[in-house]
Design an enzyme around this catalytic site. Structure first.
Site, PDB file in Angstrom:
ATOM      1  NE  ARG A  82     -26.702 -37.494 -42.164  1.00 56.73           N
ATOM      2  CZ  ARG A  82     -25.464 -37.049 -42.054  1.00 56.73           C
ATOM      3  NH1 ARG A  82     -25.226 -35.778 -42.149  1.00 56.73           N
ATOM      4  NH2 ARG A  82     -24.466 -37.873 -41.837  1.00 56.73           N
ATOM      5  CE  LYS A 181     -18.357 -39.612 -20.645  1.00 58.03           C
ATOM      6  NZ  LYS A 181     -18.057 -40.826 -21.425  1.00 58.03           N
ATOM      7  CG  HIS A 211     -23.658 -45.070 -18.010  1.00 58.76           C
ATOM      8  ND1 HIS A 211     -22.605 -44.420 -18.584  1.00 58.76           N
ATOM      9  CD2 HIS A 211     -23.231 -46.335 -17.767  1.00 58.76           C
ATOM     10  CE1 HIS A 211     -21.580 -45.257 -18.682  1.00 58.76           C
ATOM     11  NE2 HIS A 211     -21.937 -46.433 -18.190  1.00 58.76           N
ATOM     12  CD  GLU A 249     -14.238 -49.256 -19.867  1.00 58.46           C
ATOM     13  OE1 GLU A 249     -15.145 -49.631 -20.632  1.00 58.46           O
ATOM     14  OE2 GLU A 249     -13.628 -48.198 -20.007  1.00 58.46           O
ATOM     15  CG  ASP A 268     -14.273 -41.954 -22.128  1.00 58.25           C
ATOM     16  OD1 ASP A 268     -15.337 -41.542 -22.625  1.00 58.25           O
ATOM     17  OD2 ASP A 268     -14.005 -43.164 -21.997  1.00 58.25           O
ATOM     18  CG  HIS A 273     -18.478 -42.438 -15.756  1.00 59.78           C
ATOM     19  ND1 HIS A 273     -19.719 -41.917 -16.019  1.00 59.78           N
ATOM     20  CD2 HIS A 273     -18.049 -42.980 -16.923  1.00 59.78           C
ATOM     21  CE1 HIS A 273     -20.021 -42.143 -17.297  1.00 59.78           C
ATOM     22  NE2 HIS A 273     -19.026 -42.781 -17.866  1.00 59.78           N
ATOM     23  CE  LYS A 362     -12.023 -46.900 -23.111  1.00 60.40           C
ATOM     24  NZ  LYS A 362     -13.329 -47.337 -22.629  1.00 60.40           N
TER      25      LYS A 362
HETATM   26  C1  BG6 Z   1     -18.544 -44.449 -21.063  1.00 62.30           C
HETATM   27  C2  BG6 Z   1     -17.197 -44.222 -21.684  1.00 62.30           C
HETATM   28  O1  BG6 Z   1     -19.021 -43.270 -20.490  1.00 62.30           O
HETATM   29  O2  BG6 Z   1     -18.457 -45.447 -20.052  1.00 62.30           O
HETATM   30  C3  BG6 Z   1     -16.632 -45.510 -22.217  1.00 62.30           C
HETATM   31  O3  BG6 Z   1     -17.303 -43.271 -22.716  1.00 62.30           O
HETATM   32  C4  BG6 Z   1     -16.662 -46.601 -21.194  1.00 62.30           C
HETATM   33  O4  BG6 Z   1     -15.307 -45.323 -22.705  1.00 62.30           O
HETATM   34  C5  BG6 Z   1     -18.030 -46.709 -20.526  1.00 62.30           C
HETATM   35  O5  BG6 Z   1     -16.345 -47.823 -21.828  1.00 62.30           O
HETATM   36  C6  BG6 Z   1     -18.009 -47.656 -19.350  1.00 62.30           C
HETATM   37  O6  BG6 Z   1     -19.322 -47.872 -18.897  1.00 62.30           O
HETATM   38  P1  BG6 Z   1     -19.722 -49.223 -18.154  1.00 62.30           P
HETATM   39  O7  BG6 Z   1     -21.132 -49.010 -17.712  1.00 62.30           O
HETATM   40  O8  BG6 Z   1     -19.546 -50.320 -19.145  1.00 62.30           O
HETATM   41  O9  BG6 Z   1     -18.768 -49.346 -17.004  1.00 62.30           O
END
Ligand code: BG6
Length: 512
Positions: A82, A181, A211, A249, A268, A273, A362
């Site tokens: 935008r 996602k 990912h 994390e 999340d 994942h 986290k």
């Molecule tokens: C994302 C989540 O899909 O994956 C995040 O929304 C998370 O909250 C992230 O931090 C972690 O990805 P990676 O590749 O850093 O382990």
């Protein structure tokens, strides 16, 4: 020039690892770079091109493809957002994003200039018709190029963007769409999002990114399981005691509180994942490494996860919230979980009775993601107490950091002194062993879209099957008012997460 063999990893907790024994030519230079397969010219339209995902992941991934010489000269990367901006301004913003997110040692001025040359920018308001005709005019200049629409936008906009792509006749035969996602917040909302996308793009042109599937070790799990005869005979409840999947994390929610507080760790991370990782561990061998063959097998796993309901949710799951979350969020109250641990089970002949312990959170002690396959103990110890404890074998697939595989074995302590046993890892760290930079997940996934390979993307029915397991779990948390237990930042979550596994006489694998 043959490369020197990598040095042995330093001792782990006082134990000496043994080097992965590999044929001499493994270290020859021909193995030092991965094989790079060029792609046909394409137009990549990134909606939300000024956002975080584009800056942190997409632009650096494209930079690396340019560095590897994989982008044909006629490739166009069209930023659409935008914000009013010229192409020059967009290029300046992209330069700064790449300089920030690509390590200085990998930055080359000429490569960066070439990549910036591929960039265009069109101000487009996805919620109105503003800018769409200009976008169309730009795309019309290459009507036959593969066309990728990357929706790096809020998921609420997926339907609207797809509708306008159709209304402005941008959905040519060679067009495909990439969505990130979260696909929904529940089964019902995921279906709505998928329906909206399906009204414009058939399933074979929809690429739902998880990912984690683009990470090197995840693909190596497939190689390990299905390109070696060694593991498959042991890959079942007769030999596997349990499986652990940890995605830890160190960071908190940072600036993402707005999204995160409405989601929580279960939606999340677990819905996508962790369940995807579980599927790849638990699935039956697909007949082919083909997108639907692989995804059919993963789907079967999702459909036979033991349901978690009010009656067993307290015993099978733990919720946690790190202390300081409310301050990070800027709110006085929230019950959102930033940590979750679950004891899952796959109800099949292969896996019956084998717990799959999942945990993610986290503000844990460090960033560390791994899959641990823990084998059963030997049936009888012939060595006697003086030789030491026989620790069951473990196969540890490390996703990050230091991608690699370790197979923990018992060996005889070398040298004189009689028979003493030692638990040591047979260690293959990918970066060391192959001397190549591991590509970021987005690098692989982006070009898979261009090549039309959907294997590492989630199919609609997989996403929905995952929600079918997650929705009742959330409902059970709500019905039983299961609290998000506080935990100290830098700890491994609430102590209840240790109890979840220790009740069964097992421990979380926490090797540094
Ligand atoms: C994302 C989540 O899909 O994956 C995040 O929304 C998370 O909250 C992230 O931090 C972690 O990805 P990676 O590749 O850093 O382990």
């Amino acid at each position: 020039m043959p490369r020197r063999r990598p040095a042995l990893e330093p001792a782990v907790r006082g134990q000496n690892p043994i080097a992965w024994s590999a044929p001499g030519d493994l270290y020859n230079s021909r193995f030092m770079t991965s094989r790079l397969i060029p792609v046909e010219a394409f137009d990549l339209v990134v909606f939300g091109a000024t956002g975080d995902l584009a800056r942190r992941k997409l632009l650096p991934a494209l930079y690396h493809h340019e560095l590897n010489g994989q982008l044909p000269a006629s490739v166009r990367i069209i930023g659409a957002a935008r914000k009013p901006m010229t192409t020059d301004e967009f290029r300046r913003a992209a330069r700064s994003a790449i300089e920030t997110h690509v390590p200085a040692s990998e930055l080359r001025a000429d490569t960066l200039e070439r990549l910036l040359g591929h960039l265009r920018y069109v101000p487009v308001d996805v919620a109105t018709n503003a800018g769409w005709s200009e976008l169309r005019a730009l795309l019309d200049a290459a009507p036959n190029a593969t066309r990728v629409f990357y929706l790096a936008t809020s998921p609420q906009l997926f339907g609207t963007v797809c509708e306008r792509i159709q209304a402005f006749e941008l959905d040519v035969e060679a067009a495909r769409v990439v969505v990130e996602k979260p696909i929904g917040k529940s089964l019902a909302s995921a279906r709505l999002a998928n329906d909206a996308i399906a009204r414009v793009f058939p399933e074979d042109r929809v690429y739902r990114i998880d990912h984690y599937l683009g990470k090197e070790t995840v693909q190596n799990l497939l190689a390990l399981r299905f390109a070696n005869a060694l593991f498959e005979p042991l890959w079942n409840s007769d030999h596997v005691d349990h499986v652990q999947i940890t995605v830890a994390e160190a960071i908190g929610i940072e600036e993402r509180g707005g999204y995160y507080d409405g989601a929580g760790a279960l939606r999340d991370m677990v819905q996508n994942h962790l369940l995807q990782l579980l599927c790849l561990v638990a699935m039956e061998p697909p007949a082919l490494m083909d997108a639907d063959a692989v995804r059919d097998e993963k789907l079967k796993v999702l459909k036979v996860l033991r349901p978690i309901a009010s009656s067993n949710v307290g015993e099978l799951s733990v919720r946690g919230q790190y202390q300081g979350y409310l301050a990070d969020l800027g709110a006085a109250m929230s019950d959102t979980e930033t940590f979750v641990a679950i004891k899952a089970e796959v109800l099949t002949w292969r896996w019956a009775g084998v717990p799959f312990y999942l945990r993610t959170g986290k503000c844990l002690p460090r960033r560390m993601s791994e899959i641990v396959i823990s084998f059963r103990p030997v049936p009888h110890n012939i060595f006697g107490a003086a030789a030491g404890t026989i620790v069951p074998n473990r196969l540890v697939l490390r996703l990050q950091p230091d991608e690699g595989v370790k197979l923990w074995l018992m060996i005889k302590d070398p040298g004189p002194g009689g028979m003493r046993l030692q638990h040591v890892p047979l260690d293959m760290s990918f970066a060391e062993a192959f001397g190549v930079r591991n590509p970021d997940a987005y690098e692989r996934l982006l070009l898979d879209v261009v090549r039309g390979n959907q294997t590492l993307f989630m199919r609609r029915d997989e996403v929905e099957a995952a929600w079918m397991w997650i929705d009742p779990l959330i409902a059970a948390w709500q019905a039983t008012r299961q609290p998000a237990l506080p935990y100290a930042p830098g700890s491994w979550g609430p102590s209840a997460a240790q109890e979840l596994i220790e009740r069964d006489g097992r421990h979380w694998h926490e090797e540094a």
